[in-house]
Design a protein around this motif. Structure first.
Motif, PDB file in Angstrom:
ATOM      1  N   LEU A  75      -8.069  10.319   1.424  1.00  0.00           N
ATOM      2  CA  LEU A  75      -6.705  10.244   1.184  1.00  0.00           C
ATOM      3  C   LEU A  75      -6.356  11.419   0.188  1.00  0.00           C
ATOM      4  O   LEU A  75      -7.333  12.150  -0.280  1.00  0.00           O
TER       5      LEU A  75
ATOM      6  N   ALA B 107      -9.153   5.719   3.916  1.00  0.00           N
ATOM      7  CA  ALA B 107      -8.368   4.749   4.672  1.00  0.00           C
ATOM      8  C   ALA B 107      -9.420   4.773   6.002  1.00  0.00           C
ATOM      9  O   ALA B 107     -10.124   5.607   6.252  1.00  0.00           O
TER      10      ALA B 107
ATOM     11  N   VAL C 196      -0.250   5.217   0.276  1.00  0.00           N
ATOM     12  CA  VAL C 196      -1.322   6.323   0.171  1.00  0.00           C
ATOM     13  C   VAL C 196      -0.856   7.403   0.937  1.00  0.00           C
ATOM     14  O   VAL C 196       0.167   7.556   1.680  1.00  0.00           O
TER      15      VAL C 196
ATOM     16  N   PHE D 275      -7.836   0.165   3.520  1.00  0.00           N
ATOM     17  CA  PHE D 275      -7.410   1.456   2.648  1.00  0.00           C
ATOM     18  C   PHE D 275      -8.306   0.969   1.033  1.00  0.00           C
ATOM     19  O   PHE D 275      -8.479  -0.109   0.564  1.00  0.00           O
TER      20      PHE D 275
ATOM     21  N   ILE E  61       0.878  -1.181  -0.068  1.00  0.00           N
ATOM     22  CA  ILE E  61       0.181  -0.007   0.158  1.00  0.00           C
ATOM     23  C   ILE E  61       0.952   1.246   0.079  1.00  0.00           C
ATOM     24  O   ILE E  61       1.962   1.222   0.511  1.00  0.00           O
TER      25      ILE E  61
ATOM     26  N   GLN F 145      -8.973   3.206  -2.744  1.00  0.00           N
ATOM     27  CA  GLN F 145      -8.267   4.220  -3.590  1.00  0.00           C
ATOM     28  C   GLN F 145      -8.570   5.676  -2.942  1.00  0.00           C
ATOM     29  O   GLN F 145      -7.438   6.484  -3.218  1.00  0.00           O
ATOM     30  N   LYS F 146      -9.632   5.859  -2.330  1.00  0.00           N
ATOM     31  CA  LYS F 146      -9.855   7.190  -1.875  1.00  0.00           C
ATOM     32  C   LYS F 146      -9.875   7.241  -0.319  1.00  0.00           C
ATOM     33  O   LYS F 146      -9.960   8.618   0.056  1.00  0.00           O
TER      34      LYS F 146
ATOM     35  N   GLU G 273      -4.741  12.870  -3.073  1.00  0.00           N
ATOM     36  CA  GLU G 273      -4.414  12.325  -4.045  1.00  0.00           C
ATOM     37  C   GLU G 273      -3.325  12.811  -4.685  1.00  0.00           C
ATOM     38  O   GLU G 273      -3.307  14.202  -5.073  1.00  0.00           O
TER      39      GLU G 273
END
Lengths: 369, 369
Positions: free
Chosen positions: B235, B222, B192, B217, B190, B219-220, B237
């Motif tokens: 998160l 946690a 992020v 987690f 991971i 993509q966007k 980006e």
């Protein structure tokens, strides 16, 4: 000047005299502390021209002298030094060197020549009082001092000695706090006004572990002696309000309750009150039950407190802050509140301390509000 | 909605979810906490759209339902109520009644219909970590996060998992802090970026007494699970700086010293430094002795610290605050500092924790300054 003293003693002494040092003064020399060798002692003085504090620490004097050192920086440095011996030295240009173990600071000081002298007070006649007693008396009254600079006399407390009875009185036009106690000896009657700031600093200086304390007064100054520390304050000049006339004699209604329960309920009620007008909370008192309510745009609160009531039922309203200020500084389990009507002052007395009186004005409420 | 729950549990739960409630939001509903019955539990949620915190307390549900209640006022009321059972009730107009012993509050709530849902996260794959370990890793890095809003990615920390190794990385252009440790299980790698605010709230939520904690987690988002509390953060980006390239490999000079002694000396030196330029303090390092000096218009300081040095002598200067930030969060008795030249970054490592690295840039000084 050249001397050795202990970090711990010096740090404590700086904390004490710093209370009389103003950071807001326009005279740079008053932002400093006077250091002066005095036999096997180092004398420290802070002085903002209203309040002066002098104290001593044990020192090994190698060379006599004196210097003014920046109070804030000196305090921070000494606080951060290890618990060891500190060597302090100043030269004729008032350059100061502070050494302790592996640390050495050099600072620019000021000449002590222009530093204001503390007023001389005759210490022949001293009133003796228990330090903790004075601390309590200050704590239980000082919050009622006025913050209104247009009424300078009310920014101090009346300090009255009659025989061996001593009273502190503070009032601000909305409430009045009186604490009366005894002093150890009888010299002569005194009635002076001591600035609130001086009282707060005396309160902070008393740790509660000191065994004795003494006081002396002149026309313009008061002296408080606590161990090797002398606190000298200017007095406020003028005639204090005749406070005895204000206290209501007719108290037909007497409410008795637990102080803690009442305080908790008022604190909760004031969570909503403070968002509304004047911290207003309302009391509806019958024998057995006091109902406290407060309403604001965000919501309402209803509190019940068990009480006993002598006299008829009463509806009355107060600024919750003025009530809490007093309840918070009392220690008694039980307290009495004396009323005569919904537009007359209320008198609060703790059950275990007849020497304490707090009086506050109610807030007038229209029947619809 | 109608339920009963314990004052103590509820007060603690409010403290937890309040951390995700913003007082500065322009959406009034976000100043509230969502209360929702859920079987024999009461669910509480705070959500500022970046960070959401959800927790549960045991409750006796009498009637199911949900409501939004002002977070600040609700917290203050519950905190002030006695340690007893609290009865909470809301009607269809979202009027809320809170009763406890002799107290009753009525507040206006909001409909929960428009309250933003917390994102759904798959909790099938959870990384397990010791709560205290994560707390330490955050504490030892989070101060190095940038406060510069023009570099939004640096206002978060890189959160990297490779195998069962986990790293937190924070940097602000002047210093870099890395804390590496192990997690309990291996699921997948991971990488992020977690906002600094979320990390600080996770740090505060971990009391240190919890036994286990898990993370998940997408993509966007946690998710951090701690007992019945779920913390969900958006998160940041983008691509984090390749921090491994920045850390110098050539460290020809190694200084070893007591962390405590070095910290004390730098703290004293910075008393003068902070009044000068850039909190500048200078180091002159030889084998056996590190001399720390700082000069400003108010004075000079000279400090000696015992050190061992491998490699040639060095003169170097730092912003004292950047050094202290790191020394203050380390617990090790001994620490190592790695240098290559007076214009190259310095790397600090505690002797007892090889997983921690702090790197900072020196301040360039001309030979005359």
């Amino acid at each position: 000047m050249k001397l050795l003293c202990s970090q711990k003693d010096l740090s404590q002494a700086i904390n004490t005299v710093q209370r009389a040092v103003s950071q807001r003064t326009t005279m740079p020399i008053l932002k400093g502390i006077l250091l002066e060798t005095s036999g096997d002692k180092l004398k420290l003085i802070g002085n903002d021209l209203e309040l002066g504090i002098e104290t001593y620490v044990d020192a090994q004097t190698i060379e006599e002298g004196s210097v003014i050192i920046d109070s804030k920086l000196f305090g921070e440095i000494v606080r951060k030094l290890p618990e060891s011996y500190i060597h302090i030295e100043s030269d004729e240009q008032n350059n100061i060197t502070i050494k302790c173990e592996h640390s050495e600071f050099t600072l620019k000081g000021h000449s002590p020549v222009e530093y204001p002298q503390l007023p001389e007070l005759d210490e022949g006649l001293l009133y003796d009082i228990e330090p903790q007693k004075l601390k309590d008396m200050i704590r239980q009254t000082v919050f009622a001092i006025s913050q209104d600079e247009t009424k300078p006399l009310l920014m101090g407390e009346l300090f009255e000695i009659q025989g061996n009875s001593m009273s502190l009185v503070a009032l601000d036009g909305y409430r009045l706090a009186i604490s009366t106690s005894t002093i150890e000896n009888t010299i002569g009657d005194i009635s002076v006004i001591i600035p609130g700031k001086a009282l707060m600093e005396i309160n902070r200086t008393i740790s509660g572990e000191e065994e004795s304390m003494s006081m002396s007064f002149t026309q313009k100054h008061a002296l408080f002696k606590l161990g090797s520390t002398r606190i000298i304050t200017r007095l406020l000049e003028g005639e204090f309000i005749n406070y005895k006339q204000i206290i209501p004699k007719d108290n037909s209604l007497v409410v008795t309750s637990s102080r803690r329960e009442l305080q908790d309920s008022i604190e909760r009620a004031s969570l909503l009150a403070r968002e509304g007008r004047n911290n207003l909370i309302k009391f509806s008192i019958t024998d057995g039950l006091m109902i406290i309510t407060s309403n604001s745009e965000v919501g309402n609160v209803y509190e019940e407190v068990n009480v006993t009531l002598e006299g008829g039922n009463l509806e009355i309203a107060f600024n919750s802050r003025y009530l809490l200020d007093s309840l918070k500084v009392l220690e008694s389990e039980e307290m009495n509140m004396y009323f005569s009507s919904s537009v007359s002052p209320c008198v609060i007395k703790p059950a275990d301390n007849p020497g304490y009186t707090y009086m506050l004005l109610p807030v007038r409420i229209s029947s619809g509000s």
